[in-house]
Design a protein around this motif. Structure first.
Motif, PDB file in Angstrom:
ATOM      1  N   ILE A 133     187.775 100.357 -15.542  1.00  0.00           N
ATOM      2  CA  ILE A 133     188.396 101.278 -14.579  1.00  0.00           C
ATOM      3  C   ILE A 133     188.215 100.756 -13.161  1.00  0.00           C
ATOM      4  CG2 ILE A 133     188.267 103.609 -13.607  1.00  0.00           C
ATOM      5  CD1 ILE A 133     187.441 104.486 -16.549  1.00  0.00           C
ATOM      6  N   GLU A 134     187.003 100.347 -12.818  1.00  0.00           N
ATOM      7  CA  GLU A 134     186.738  99.829 -11.469  1.00  0.00           C
ATOM      8  C   GLU A 134     187.570  98.577 -11.184  1.00  0.00           C
ATOM      9  OE1 GLU A 134     183.082  98.068  -8.770  1.00  0.00           O
ATOM     10  OE2 GLU A 134     182.599  99.303 -10.501  1.00  0.00           O
ATOM     11  N   HIS A 135     187.624  97.690 -12.156  1.00  0.00           N
ATOM     12  CA  HIS A 135     188.418  96.463 -11.999  1.00  0.00           C
ATOM     13  C   HIS A 135     189.885  96.795 -11.727  1.00  0.00           C
ATOM     14  CE1 HIS A 135     190.023  92.459 -12.735  1.00  0.00           C
ATOM     15  NE2 HIS A 135     190.861  93.015 -13.590  1.00  0.00           N
ATOM     16  N   HIS A 136     190.437  97.715 -12.476  1.00  0.00           N
ATOM     17  CA  HIS A 136     191.853  98.064 -12.294  1.00  0.00           C
ATOM     18  C   HIS A 136     192.096  98.826 -10.995  1.00  0.00           C
ATOM     19  CE1 HIS A 136     192.380  96.421 -16.244  1.00  0.00           C
ATOM     20  NE2 HIS A 136     193.675  96.435 -16.005  1.00  0.00           N
ATOM     21  N   ASN A 137     191.159  99.659 -10.596  1.00  0.00           N
ATOM     22  CA  ASN A 137     191.308 100.322  -9.293  1.00  0.00           C
ATOM     23  C   ASN A 137     191.356  99.283  -8.176  1.00  0.00           C
ATOM     24  OD1 ASN A 137     191.472 102.983 -10.178  1.00  0.00           O
ATOM     25  ND2 ASN A 137     189.267 103.297 -10.087  1.00  0.00           N
ATOM     26  N   ASN A 138     190.559  98.219  -8.296  1.00  0.00           N
ATOM     27  CA  ASN A 138     190.571  97.142  -7.300  1.00  0.00           C
ATOM     28  C   ASN A 138     191.806  96.264  -7.417  1.00  0.00           C
ATOM     29  OD1 ASN A 138     188.103  97.877  -6.088  1.00  0.00           O
ATOM     30  ND2 ASN A 138     186.949  96.768  -7.642  1.00  0.00           N
ATOM     31  N   LEU A 139     192.195  95.913  -8.608  1.00  0.00           N
ATOM     32  CA  LEU A 139     193.344  95.031  -8.835  1.00  0.00           C
ATOM     33  C   LEU A 139     194.678  95.708  -8.513  1.00  0.00           C
ATOM     34  CD1 LEU A 139     194.462  92.361 -10.122  1.00  0.00           C
ATOM     35  CD2 LEU A 139     194.565  93.653 -12.263  1.00  0.00           C
ATOM     36  N   LEU A 140     194.837  96.944  -8.926  1.00  0.00           N
ATOM     37  CA  LEU A 140     196.126  97.614  -8.770  1.00  0.00           C
ATOM     38  C   LEU A 140     196.416  98.039  -7.336  1.00  0.00           C
ATOM     39  CD1 LEU A 140     196.315  99.579 -12.132  1.00  0.00           C
ATOM     40  CD2 LEU A 140     197.573  97.500 -11.474  1.00  0.00           C
ATOM     41  N   CYS A 141     195.474  97.808  -6.426  1.00  0.00           N
ATOM     42  CA  CYS A 141     195.753  98.092  -5.012  1.00  0.00           C
ATOM     43  C   CYS A 141     196.865  97.187  -4.487  1.00  0.00           C
ATOM     44  CB  CYS A 141     194.491  97.980  -4.167  1.00  0.00           C
ATOM     45  SG  CYS A 141     193.917  96.301  -3.922  1.00  0.00           S
ATOM     46  N   TRP A 142     197.207  96.141  -5.213  1.00  0.00           N
ATOM     47  CA  TRP A 142     198.353  95.285  -4.858  1.00  0.00           C
ATOM     48  C   TRP A 142     199.676  95.968  -5.193  1.00  0.00           C
ATOM     49  CZ3 TRP A 142     198.062  90.935  -2.077  1.00  0.00           C
ATOM     50  CH2 TRP A 142     196.803  90.356  -1.929  1.00  0.00           C
ATOM     51  N   PHE A 143     199.625  96.979  -6.044  1.00  0.00           N
ATOM     52  CA  PHE A 143     200.833  97.648  -6.531  1.00  0.00           C
ATOM     53  C   PHE A 143     200.889  99.128  -6.169  1.00  0.00           C
ATOM     54  CE2 PHE A 143     199.645  94.147  -9.239  1.00  0.00           C
ATOM     55  CZ  PHE A 143     200.811  93.418  -9.292  1.00  0.00           C
ATOM     56  N   ALA A 144     199.765  99.666  -5.709  1.00  0.00           N
ATOM     57  CA  ALA A 144     199.678 101.110  -5.455  1.00  0.00           C
ATOM     58  C   ALA A 144     198.624 101.389  -4.394  1.00  0.00           C
ATOM     59  CB  ALA A 144     199.287 101.838  -6.743  1.00  0.00           C
ATOM     60  N   GLU A 145     198.762 102.539  -3.794  1.00  0.00           N
ATOM     61  CA  GLU A 145     197.688 103.056  -2.958  1.00  0.00           C
ATOM     62  C   GLU A 145     196.712 103.722  -3.935  1.00  0.00           C
ATOM     63  OE1 GLU A 145     197.166 106.014   0.886  1.00  0.00           O
ATOM     64  OE2 GLU A 145     199.150 105.757  -0.013  1.00  0.00           O
ATOM     65  N   VAL A 146     195.433 103.435  -3.814  1.00  0.00           N
ATOM     66  CA  VAL A 146     194.436 103.956  -4.752  1.00  0.00           C
ATOM     67  C   VAL A 146     193.602 105.013  -4.028  1.00  0.00           C
ATOM     68  CG1 VAL A 146     192.523 103.358  -6.279  1.00  0.00           C
ATOM     69  CG2 VAL A 146     194.407 101.719  -5.937  1.00  0.00           C
ATOM     70  N   LYS A 147     193.626 106.242  -4.574  1.00  0.00           N
ATOM     71  CA  LYS A 147     192.947 107.367  -3.926  1.00  0.00           C
ATOM     72  C   LYS A 147     192.215 108.224  -4.949  1.00  0.00           C
ATOM     73  CE  LYS A 147     195.972 108.446  -0.036  1.00  0.00           C
ATOM     74  NZ  LYS A 147     196.737 109.554   0.549  1.00  0.00           N
ATOM     75  N   GLU A 148     191.135 108.869  -4.490  1.00  0.00           N
ATOM     76  CA  GLU A 148     190.424 109.869  -5.285  1.00  0.00           C
ATOM     77  C   GLU A 148     191.314 111.110  -5.416  1.00  0.00           C
ATOM     78  OE1 GLU A 148     187.273 109.852  -6.574  1.00  0.00           O
ATOM     79  OE2 GLU A 148     186.623 107.914  -5.748  1.00  0.00           O
ATOM     80  N   SER A 149     191.128 111.859  -6.495  1.00  0.00           N
ATOM     81  CA  SER A 149     191.942 113.074  -6.689  1.00  0.00           C
ATOM     82  C   SER A 149     191.749 114.075  -5.553  1.00  0.00           C
ATOM     83  CB  SER A 149     191.641 113.719  -8.048  1.00  0.00           C
ATOM     84  OG  SER A 149     190.277 114.012  -8.175  1.00  0.00           O
ATOM     85  N   SER A 150     190.547 114.122  -4.983  1.00  0.00           N
ATOM     86  CA  SER A 150     190.302 115.058  -3.881  1.00  0.00           C
ATOM     87  C   SER A 150     191.089 114.695  -2.619  1.00  0.00           C
ATOM     88  CB  SER A 150     188.808 115.110  -3.563  1.00  0.00           C
ATOM     89  OG  SER A 150     188.358 113.836  -3.115  1.00  0.00           O
ATOM     90  N   GLN A 151     191.572 113.468  -2.522  1.00  0.00           N
ATOM     91  CA  GLN A 151     192.333 113.011  -1.358  1.00  0.00           C
ATOM     92  C   GLN A 151     193.842 113.188  -1.529  1.00  0.00           C
ATOM     93  OE1 GLN A 151     190.839 108.955  -1.544  1.00  0.00           O
ATOM     94  NE2 GLN A 151     189.741 109.292   0.370  1.00  0.00           N
ATOM     95  N   ILE A 152     194.273 113.598  -2.697  1.00  0.00           N
ATOM     96  CA  ILE A 152     195.706 113.672  -2.978  1.00  0.00           C
ATOM     97  C   ILE A 152     196.333 114.854  -2.254  1.00  0.00           C
ATOM     98  CG2 ILE A 152     197.470 113.987  -4.766  1.00  0.00           C
ATOM     99  CD1 ILE A 152     196.002 111.211  -4.769  1.00  0.00           C
ATOM    100  N   GLN A 153     197.402 114.570  -1.527  1.00  0.00           N
ATOM    101  CA  GLN A 153     198.197 115.577  -0.845  1.00  0.00           C
ATOM    102  C   GLN A 153     199.632 115.470  -1.374  1.00  0.00           C
ATOM    103  OE1 GLN A 153     197.022 117.819   1.522  1.00  0.00           O
ATOM    104  NE2 GLN A 153     195.036 116.999   0.968  1.00  0.00           N
ATOM    105  N   PHE A 154     200.126 116.545  -1.953  1.00  0.00           N
ATOM    106  CA  PHE A 154     201.506 116.544  -2.469  1.00  0.00           C
ATOM    107  C   PHE A 154     202.450 117.024  -1.378  1.00  0.00           C
ATOM    108  CE2 PHE A 154     199.049 116.984  -6.438  1.00  0.00           C
ATOM    109  CZ  PHE A 154     199.531 115.881  -7.111  1.00  0.00           C
TER     110      PHE A 154
END
Length: 176
Positions: A155-176
């Motif tokens: 999970i940690e690896h993909h959160n770091n890697l996928l930042c090239w394809f997405a903004e990575v945020k904690e659920s508490s930071q999500i604003q719809f």
């Protein structure tokens, strides 16, 4: 933050079979809690919720119309929510997801679900290549131990890697 009518929460493969008591997905209870909270928040803001449901071959745990195939009861869809059926890790491949998103006018996808290194990874990359603004919710996707790597490392690896394809945020930071 984008116009709520241009965003969708994508819930990938959160199905009963992923929560097998003998080998549940990593941090199963926290995963459900985070996704349920995001669904509730999305609905309160009028943001679309889209479920992706994996279909496996006959005899497999996610065979269509079997108990393991059902969407987890804690996050069951409401009337009006969209459910996409898929047969591969990529939620866009040979599905109507792209067409549904276009009809809805969605420009931003908030990505959650299972399995981090397969369905979440391939869906994230594909969504970005199709031009979507992708937000990977870093504490709302999960997996299992694989080889020498435990689930937390994957999970940690993909959160770091996928930042090239997405903004990575904690659920508490999500604003719809």
């Amino acid at each position: 933050m984008m116009d709520k009518n241009l965003a969708a929460l994508l819930v990938v493969d959160v199905q009963v079979g992923m929560f097998n008591k003998s080998d549940p997905v990593h941090q199963a209870d926290l995963l459900i809690e985070n996704i349920k909270s995001l669904i509730d928040k999305a609905r309160s803001y009028g943001t679309k919720v889209i479920y992706v449901q994996h279909n496996a071959r006959p005899g497999k745990p996610f065979e269509r119309e079997t108990p393991g195939w059902e969407i987890h009861p804690a996050i069951r869809p409401n009337v009006g929510d969209t459910i996409i059926q898929k047969n591969t890790p990529d939620s866009f491949h040979e599905t109507n997801l792209q067409e549904e998103l276009l009809v809805m006018g969605v420009k931003q996808i908030f990505l959650t679900g299972i399995q981090t290194e397969l369905c979440i990874d391939s869906t994230c990359r594909r969504a970005q290549s199709l031009g979507y603004n992708v937000v990977l919710v870093k504490d709302a996707h999960s997996t299992w131990k694989r080889g020498e790597l435990d689930a937390e490392q994957i999970i940690e690896h993909h959160n770091n890697l996928l930042c090239w394809f997405a903004e990575v945020k904690e659920s508490s930071q999500i604003q719809f």
